[in-house]
Design a protein around this motif. Structure first.
Motif, PDB file in Angstrom:
ATOM      1  N   ASP A   1      -4.535 -29.643  19.321  1.00 43.72           N
ATOM      2  CA  ASP A   1      -3.380 -30.162  19.784  1.00 43.72           C
ATOM      3  C   ASP A   1      -3.018 -29.527  21.172  1.00 43.72           C
ATOM      4  O   ASP A   1      -1.919 -30.000  21.666  1.00 43.72           O
ATOM      5  CB  ASP A   1      -2.240 -29.751  18.725  1.00 43.72           C
ATOM      6  N   PHE A   2      -3.948 -28.752  21.666  1.00 42.34           N
ATOM      7  CA  PHE A   2      -3.820 -28.177  23.170  1.00 42.34           C
ATOM      8  C   PHE A   2      -4.165 -29.182  24.202  1.00 42.34           C
ATOM      9  O   PHE A   2      -4.030 -29.056  25.241  1.00 42.34           O
ATOM     10  CB  PHE A   2      -4.351 -26.917  23.258  1.00 42.34           C
ATOM     11  N   MET A   3      -5.012 -30.170  23.792  1.00 41.26           N
ATOM     12  CA  MET A   3      -5.619 -30.912  24.589  1.00 41.26           C
ATOM     13  C   MET A   3      -4.610 -31.804  25.565  1.00 41.26           C
ATOM     14  O   MET A   3      -3.449 -32.140  24.713  1.00 41.26           O
ATOM     15  CB  MET A   3      -6.604 -31.948  24.032  1.00 41.26           C
ATOM     16  N   ARG A   4      -4.796 -31.987  26.843  1.00 44.31           N
ATOM     17  CA  ARG A   4      -3.857 -32.751  27.626  1.00 44.31           C
ATOM     18  C   ARG A   4      -5.014 -33.622  28.573  1.00 44.31           C
ATOM     19  O   ARG A   4      -5.929 -33.342  28.686  1.00 44.31           O
ATOM     20  CB  ARG A   4      -3.065 -31.691  28.195  1.00 44.31           C
ATOM     21  N   ASP A   5      -4.303 -34.434  29.163  1.00 44.51           N
ATOM     22  CA  ASP A   5      -4.853 -35.215  30.396  1.00 44.51           C
ATOM     23  C   ASP A   5      -5.554 -34.445  31.223  1.00 44.51           C
ATOM     24  O   ASP A   5      -4.961 -33.568  31.888  1.00 44.51           O
ATOM     25  CB  ASP A   5      -4.107 -36.401  30.671  1.00 44.51           C
ATOM     26  N   GLY A   6      -6.947 -34.708  31.665  1.00 45.21           N
ATOM     27  CA  GLY A   6      -7.409 -34.038  32.729  1.00 45.21           C
ATOM     28  C   GLY A   6      -9.118 -33.708  32.044  1.00 45.21           C
ATOM     29  O   GLY A   6      -9.551 -34.111  31.184  1.00 45.21           O
ATOM     30  N   TYR A   7      -9.576 -32.579  32.882  1.00 42.86           N
ATOM     31  CA  TYR A   7     -10.746 -32.332  32.455  1.00 42.86           C
ATOM     32  C   TYR A   7     -10.879 -31.221  31.635  1.00 42.86           C
ATOM     33  O   TYR A   7      -9.997 -30.339  31.529  1.00 42.86           O
ATOM     34  CB  TYR A   7     -11.715 -32.018  33.769  1.00 42.86           C
ATOM     35  N   TYR A   8     -11.968 -30.925  30.694  1.00 38.07           N
ATOM     36  CA  TYR A   8     -12.029 -29.746  29.905  1.00 38.07           C
ATOM     37  C   TYR A   8     -13.569 -29.469  29.799  1.00 38.07           C
ATOM     38  O   TYR A   8     -14.441 -30.595  29.766  1.00 38.07           O
ATOM     39  CB  TYR A   8     -11.479 -29.885  28.512  1.00 38.07           C
ATOM     40  N   LEU A   9     -14.097 -28.390  29.397  1.00 35.56           N
ATOM     41  CA  LEU A   9     -15.338 -28.069  29.040  1.00 35.56           C
ATOM     42  C   LEU A   9     -15.585 -27.766  27.542  1.00 35.56           C
ATOM     43  O   LEU A   9     -14.607 -26.898  27.191  1.00 35.56           O
ATOM     44  CB  LEU A   9     -15.664 -26.685  29.878  1.00 35.56           C
ATOM     45  N   ILE A  10     -16.769 -28.162  27.046  1.00 37.91           N
ATOM     46  CA  ILE A  10     -16.989 -27.547  25.611  1.00 37.91           C
ATOM     47  C   ILE A  10     -18.154 -26.960  25.593  1.00 37.91           C
ATOM     48  O   ILE A  10     -19.161 -27.323  26.328  1.00 37.91           O
ATOM     49  CB  ILE A  10     -17.321 -29.085  24.640  1.00 37.91           C
ATOM     50  N   TRP A  11     -18.236 -25.772  25.006  1.00 39.60           N
ATOM     51  CA  TRP A  11     -19.241 -24.734  24.801  1.00 39.60           C
ATOM     52  C   TRP A  11     -19.297 -24.563  23.307  1.00 39.60           C
ATOM     53  O   TRP A  11     -18.528 -24.516  22.539  1.00 39.60           O
ATOM     54  CB  TRP A  11     -19.043 -23.351  25.405  1.00 39.60           C
ATOM     55  N   GLY A  12     -20.798 -24.410  23.009  1.00 37.65           N
ATOM     56  CA  GLY A  12     -21.269 -24.211  21.514  1.00 37.65           C
ATOM     57  C   GLY A  12     -21.437 -25.400  20.576  1.00 37.65           C
ATOM     58  O   GLY A  12     -21.694 -25.367  19.257  1.00 37.65           O
ATOM     59  N   SER A  13     -21.337 -26.661  21.296  1.00 33.42           N
ATOM     60  CA  SER A  13     -21.568 -28.045  20.323  1.00 33.42           C
ATOM     61  C   SER A  13     -22.974 -28.151  20.449  1.00 33.42           C
ATOM     62  O   SER A  13     -23.537 -27.953  21.547  1.00 33.42           O
ATOM     63  CB  SER A  13     -20.561 -28.985  21.220  1.00 33.42           C
ATOM     64  N   LYS A  14     -23.231 -28.830  19.574  1.00 39.23           N
ATOM     65  CA  LYS A  14     -24.815 -29.424  19.423  1.00 39.23           C
ATOM     66  C   LYS A  14     -25.109 -30.643  20.392  1.00 39.23           C
ATOM     67  O   LYS A  14     -26.021 -30.879  21.203  1.00 39.23           O
ATOM     68  CB  LYS A  14     -25.093 -29.694  17.958  1.00 39.23           C
ATOM     69  N   TYR A  15     -24.092 -31.465  20.507  1.00 40.19           N
ATOM     70  CA  TYR A  15     -23.989 -32.645  21.138  1.00 40.19           C
ATOM     71  C   TYR A  15     -23.216 -32.911  22.355  1.00 40.19           C
ATOM     72  O   TYR A  15     -23.372 -33.869  22.967  1.00 40.19           O
ATOM     73  CB  TYR A  15     -23.777 -33.763  19.996  1.00 40.19           C
ATOM     74  N   ASN A  16     -22.199 -32.061  22.355  1.00 41.01           N
ATOM     75  CA  ASN A  16     -21.018 -32.275  23.381  1.00 41.01           C
ATOM     76  C   ASN A  16     -20.955 -31.244  24.627  1.00 41.01           C
ATOM     77  O   ASN A  16     -20.066 -31.372  25.384  1.00 41.01           O
ATOM     78  CB  ASN A  16     -19.768 -32.611  22.820  1.00 41.01           C
ATOM     79  N   ASP A  17     -21.734 -30.340  24.710  1.00 40.63           N
ATOM     80  CA  ASP A  17     -21.649 -29.264  25.519  1.00 40.63           C
ATOM     81  C   ASP A  17     -21.601 -29.809  27.058  1.00 40.63           C
ATOM     82  O   ASP A  17     -22.704 -30.421  27.522  1.00 40.63           O
ATOM     83  CB  ASP A  17     -22.727 -28.223  25.405  1.00 40.63           C
ATOM     84  N   ALA A  18     -20.787 -29.871  27.823  1.00 38.98           N
ATOM     85  CA  ALA A  18     -20.376 -30.618  29.211  1.00 38.98           C
ATOM     86  C   ALA A  18     -18.986 -30.590  29.567  1.00 38.98           C
ATOM     87  O   ALA A  18     -18.081 -30.127  28.818  1.00 38.98           O
ATOM     88  CB  ALA A  18     -21.061 -31.909  28.981  1.00 38.98           C
ATOM     89  N   VAL A  19     -18.807 -30.880  30.568  1.00 45.06           N
ATOM     90  CA  VAL A  19     -17.404 -31.282  31.248  1.00 45.06           C
ATOM     91  C   VAL A  19     -17.221 -32.669  30.804  1.00 45.06           C
ATOM     92  O   VAL A  19     -17.708 -33.547  31.005  1.00 45.06           O
ATOM     93  CB  VAL A  19     -17.241 -31.082  32.856  1.00 45.06           C
ATOM     94  N   HIS A  20     -15.964 -32.756  30.167  1.00 46.16           N
ATOM     95  CA  HIS A  20     -15.364 -34.308  29.944  1.00 46.16           C
ATOM     96  C   HIS A  20     -14.186 -34.460  30.391  1.00 46.16           C
ATOM     97  O   HIS A  20     -13.341 -33.548  30.934  1.00 46.16           O
ATOM     98  CB  HIS A  20     -15.482 -34.448  28.251  1.00 46.16           C
ATOM     99  N   LEU A  21     -13.705 -35.727  30.334  1.00 46.67           N
ATOM    100  CA  LEU A  21     -12.405 -36.106  30.798  1.00 46.67           C
ATOM    101  C   LEU A  21     -11.571 -36.729  29.644  1.00 46.67           C
ATOM    102  O   LEU A  21     -11.897 -37.520  29.112  1.00 46.67           O
ATOM    103  CB  LEU A  21     -12.578 -37.080  31.993  1.00 46.67           C
ATOM    104  N   TYR A  22     -10.428 -36.115  29.669  1.00 45.11           N
ATOM    105  CA  TYR A  22      -9.417 -36.487  28.213  1.00 45.11           C
ATOM    106  C   TYR A  22      -8.384 -37.312  28.905  1.00 45.11           C
ATOM    107  O   TYR A  22      -7.647 -37.170  29.996  1.00 45.11           O
ATOM    108  CB  TYR A  22      -8.851 -35.142  27.789  1.00 45.11           C
ATOM    109  N   PRO A  23      -8.153 -38.442  28.353  1.00 48.88           N
ATOM    110  CA  PRO A  23      -8.707 -39.160  26.928  1.00 48.88           C
ATOM    111  C   PRO A  23      -9.746 -39.907  27.149  1.00 48.88           C
ATOM    112  O   PRO A  23     -10.164 -40.709  26.288  1.00 48.88           O
ATOM    113  CB  PRO A  23      -7.604 -39.674  26.166  1.00 48.88           C
ATOM    114  N   ASP A  24     -10.632 -40.294  28.317  1.00 47.63           N
ATOM    115  CA  ASP A  24     -11.204 -41.268  28.786  1.00 47.63           C
ATOM    116  C   ASP A  24     -12.711 -40.978  27.887  1.00 47.63           C
ATOM    117  O   ASP A  24     -13.398 -41.994  27.516  1.00 47.63           O
ATOM    118  CB  ASP A  24     -11.524 -41.431  30.037  1.00 47.63           C
ATOM    119  N   ASP A  25     -13.358 -40.083  27.816  1.00 47.13           N
ATOM    120  CA  ASP A  25     -14.604 -39.927  27.456  1.00 47.13           C
ATOM    121  C   ASP A  25     -14.844 -39.865  25.748  1.00 47.13           C
ATOM    122  O   ASP A  25     -13.834 -39.407  25.089  1.00 47.13           O
ATOM    123  CB  ASP A  25     -15.176 -38.393  27.921  1.00 47.13           C
TER     124      ASP A  25
END
Length: 133
Positions: free
Chosen positions: A34-58
């Motif tokens: 619920d903390f997600m907001r429009d903009g960039y975010y980084l995921i660590w510890g994921s098997k498939y999604n470790d990277a920088v992403h753009l919310y909500p577009d990616d």
């Protein structure tokens, strides 16, 4: 995504807050954050999604993982520079001849130039203000 490449190069992801825990990605999006907001975010510890992403577009690969999601707050000037770098990389300027030529006294030779007009070299002075050591 060019922003990830540039952030990795300058060792600065402009992290504003980090959320650790168990996360579910379903339907291509993080469903229990619920903390997600429009903009960039980084995921660590994921098997498939470790990277920088753009919310909500990616669109993400569905999975459950234990890790971190870090919200990023990159300055507008930095984002504009990333766009400029991306344009430069797509241009002919970024792909000069990969050889250095030199001749003297009737002798000449060629060496491969691995740093010829690479974006890191061309934009170094403008990136330095955000660089972390």
């Amino acid at each position: 995504m060019i922003i990830e490449t540039v952030c990795r190069h300058i060792k600065n992801y402009f992290i504003s807050e980090v959320h650790a825990g168990e996360f579910t990605i379903s339907g291509g999006a993080v469903t229990d954050a619920d903390f997600m907001r429009d903009g960039y975010y980084l995921i660590w510890g994921s098997k498939y999604n470790d990277a920088v992403h753009l919310y909500p577009d990616d669109v993400l690969t569905d999975e459950e993982f234990s890790g971190d999601i870090a919200l990023m707050n990159p300055p507008e000037d930095f984002l504009a520079l990333c766009e400029e770098i991306e344009t430069y990389m797509a241009s002919d300027m970024a792909s000069p001849s990969p050889y250095k030529k030199e001749s003297f006294g009737g002798y000449s030779y060629e060496l491969e130039d691995t740093e010829a007009n690479n974006w890191q070299k061309v934009f170094a002075s403008r990136l330095n203000q955000w660089r972390k050591i």
